[in-house]
Design a protein around this motif. Sequence first.
Motif, PDB file in Angstrom:
ATOM      1  N   LEU A 124      31.532  41.933  61.590  1.00  0.00           N
ATOM      2  CA  LEU A 124      31.268  42.568  60.299  1.00  0.00           C
ATOM      3  C   LEU A 124      31.342  41.643  59.083  1.00  0.00           C
ATOM      4  O   LEU A 124      30.535  41.788  58.155  1.00  0.00           O
ATOM      5  CB  LEU A 124      32.233  43.739  60.084  1.00  0.00           C
ATOM      6  N   PRO A 125      32.290  40.723  58.973  1.00  0.00           N
ATOM      7  CA  PRO A 125      32.490  40.040  57.686  1.00  0.00           C
ATOM      8  C   PRO A 125      31.266  39.319  57.147  1.00  0.00           C
ATOM      9  O   PRO A 125      30.912  39.481  55.963  1.00  0.00           O
ATOM     10  CB  PRO A 125      33.630  39.055  57.982  1.00  0.00           C
ATOM     11  N   GLU A 126      30.597  38.516  57.959  1.00  0.00           N
ATOM     12  CA  GLU A 126      29.455  37.748  57.455  1.00  0.00           C
ATOM     13  C   GLU A 126      28.309  38.669  57.070  1.00  0.00           C
ATOM     14  O   GLU A 126      27.697  38.516  56.003  1.00  0.00           O
ATOM     15  CB  GLU A 126      29.005  36.737  58.517  1.00  0.00           C
ATOM     16  N   ALA A 127      28.001  39.647  57.915  1.00  0.00           N
ATOM     17  CA  ALA A 127      26.901  40.568  57.613  1.00  0.00           C
ATOM     18  C   ALA A 127      27.228  41.421  56.395  1.00  0.00           C
ATOM     19  O   ALA A 127      26.399  41.592  55.492  1.00  0.00           O
ATOM     20  CB  ALA A 127      26.609  41.449  58.822  1.00  0.00           C
ATOM     21  N   ALA A 128      28.436  41.968  56.356  1.00  0.00           N
ATOM     22  CA  ALA A 128      28.810  42.849  55.247  1.00  0.00           C
ATOM     23  C   ALA A 128      28.803  42.098  53.916  1.00  0.00           C
ATOM     24  O   ALA A 128      28.270  42.600  52.912  1.00  0.00           O
ATOM     25  CB  ALA A 128      30.185  43.463  55.505  1.00  0.00           C
ATOM     26  N   CYS A 129      29.385  40.908  53.898  1.00  0.00           N
ATOM     27  CA  CYS A 129      29.446  40.147  52.649  1.00  0.00           C
ATOM     28  C   CYS A 129      28.068  39.652  52.234  1.00  0.00           C
ATOM     29  O   CYS A 129      27.738  39.638  51.040  1.00  0.00           O
ATOM     30  CB  CYS A 129      30.420  38.987  52.793  1.00  0.00           C
ATOM     31  N   THR A 130      27.253  39.252  53.196  1.00  0.00           N
ATOM     32  CA  THR A 130      25.896  38.798  52.886  1.00  0.00           C
ATOM     33  C   THR A 130      25.051  39.927  52.333  1.00  0.00           C
ATOM     34  O   THR A 130      24.377  39.786  51.303  1.00  0.00           O
ATOM     35  CB  THR A 130      25.231  38.202  54.137  1.00  0.00           C
ATOM     36  N   VAL A 131      25.059  41.057  53.011  1.00  0.00           N
ATOM     37  CA  VAL A 131      24.216  42.184  52.587  1.00  0.00           C
ATOM     38  C   VAL A 131      24.700  42.762  51.260  1.00  0.00           C
ATOM     39  O   VAL A 131      23.906  42.979  50.340  1.00  0.00           O
ATOM     40  CB  VAL A 131      24.178  43.266  53.681  1.00  0.00           C
ATOM     41  N   TRP A 132      25.983  43.009  51.140  1.00  0.00           N
ATOM     42  CA  TRP A 132      26.480  43.612  49.901  1.00  0.00           C
ATOM     43  C   TRP A 132      26.231  42.697  48.704  1.00  0.00           C
ATOM     44  O   TRP A 132      25.755  43.137  47.653  1.00  0.00           O
ATOM     45  CB  TRP A 132      27.966  43.932  50.012  1.00  0.00           C
ATOM     46  N   SER A 133      26.537  41.404  48.847  1.00  0.00           N
ATOM     47  CA  SER A 133      26.395  40.494  47.709  1.00  0.00           C
ATOM     48  C   SER A 133      24.938  40.297  47.318  1.00  0.00           C
ATOM     49  O   SER A 133      24.619  40.203  46.124  1.00  0.00           O
ATOM     50  CB  SER A 133      27.056  39.147  48.009  1.00  0.00           C
ATOM     51  N   ASN A 134      24.036  40.254  48.287  1.00  0.00           N
ATOM     52  CA  ASN A 134      22.639  39.956  47.987  1.00  0.00           C
ATOM     53  C   ASN A 134      21.809  41.190  47.663  1.00  0.00           C
ATOM     54  O   ASN A 134      21.034  41.181  46.711  1.00  0.00           O
ATOM     55  CB  ASN A 134      22.014  39.187  49.155  1.00  0.00           C
ATOM     56  N   VAL A 135      21.945  42.239  48.440  1.00  0.00           N
ATOM     57  CA  VAL A 135      21.124  43.437  48.220  1.00  0.00           C
ATOM     58  C   VAL A 135      21.631  44.247  47.034  1.00  0.00           C
ATOM     59  O   VAL A 135      20.839  44.753  46.227  1.00  0.00           O
ATOM     60  CB  VAL A 135      21.082  44.300  49.490  1.00  0.00           C
TER      61      VAL A 135
END
Length: 318
Positions: free
Chosen positions: A120-131
């Motif tokens: 979860l951490p990489e996907a969640a942080c990537t998606v939340w920060s960028n999208v």
Amino acid sequence: MRAIEITESGGPEVLEWHEVPDPPVGRGDVLIDVTASAVNRADVLQRQGFYNPPAGASPYPGLEVAGVVAEVGADVEQFKVGDQVCALLGGGGYAERVAVPWQQVMPVPDGLTPREAAGLPEAACTVWSNVFMVGRLRRGETLLVHGGASGIGTFAVQLAKALGSHVVATVGSAAKGERVRELGADEVINYREEDFAEKVQADVILDIMGAKYLPGNIRALRTGGRLVIIGLQGGRKGEIDLGAMLAKRISVHATTLRSRPVDEKGVIVRSVVDNVWPLVAAGAVRPVVYAEVPMADAAVAHRMLDSGEHVGKILLVR
């Protein structure tokens, strides 16, 4: 401890499970006994010699882990020994232990085990920060996700749908398309057979391709649209139609996560805990796991990723 070392640049066979020194624990660090990590495209690039860790990061691959706190630095008050946590890393996840700045550590979401939370951490942080933080996707708007069956893609589809957006995803096969629809995508586009720019008008595009998709992404954006580029699988350099951007008032953002300063990562991590973890705990967003592979066999997991047949995350477990 033991960790996966990259013995030289090359294919999956260069990943070897070795005894290495334990990581030093700084005053602001949390030492985690790793239950599981996950494989990301960045790990493949590092293995191939194209993406070195940022200064000060562990030389071992792995951008996310979950496990149990084994030790905390003298200045850490936010976590204690025995806490179940997951963490965003600059490197070092393919190991039995990893030391992480406390700002990058998160509690395991309610209802999940550390093993389930490892991807979860990489996907969640990537998606939340960028999208959402950069792309400012709002309820009712349309998100186009390139690579909808990837670890990032499956998370983006679920999160955007849970927050009220219309979600379109590109995929490479009918089977992947069906799986992505099950996760909440309203529309899927097979990029091998269709021109996505002819099929969708989006407010936000999350792009992993870079140069190859740049003209199509500009065409596919609505007036006021936001293009967020997080990968360069289709090349680094391309031409952009500034006239089209001006006419549609488009903005283009290109971001990375791994090399950001700890405090910047900490802002993203705290925002994920506040805004995303409740949705995970409620079951609106769930980890999508394609396979679990023993950490010592990381080469097998990399071959799976290289094949392009996976949907979601490939975990490395101990």
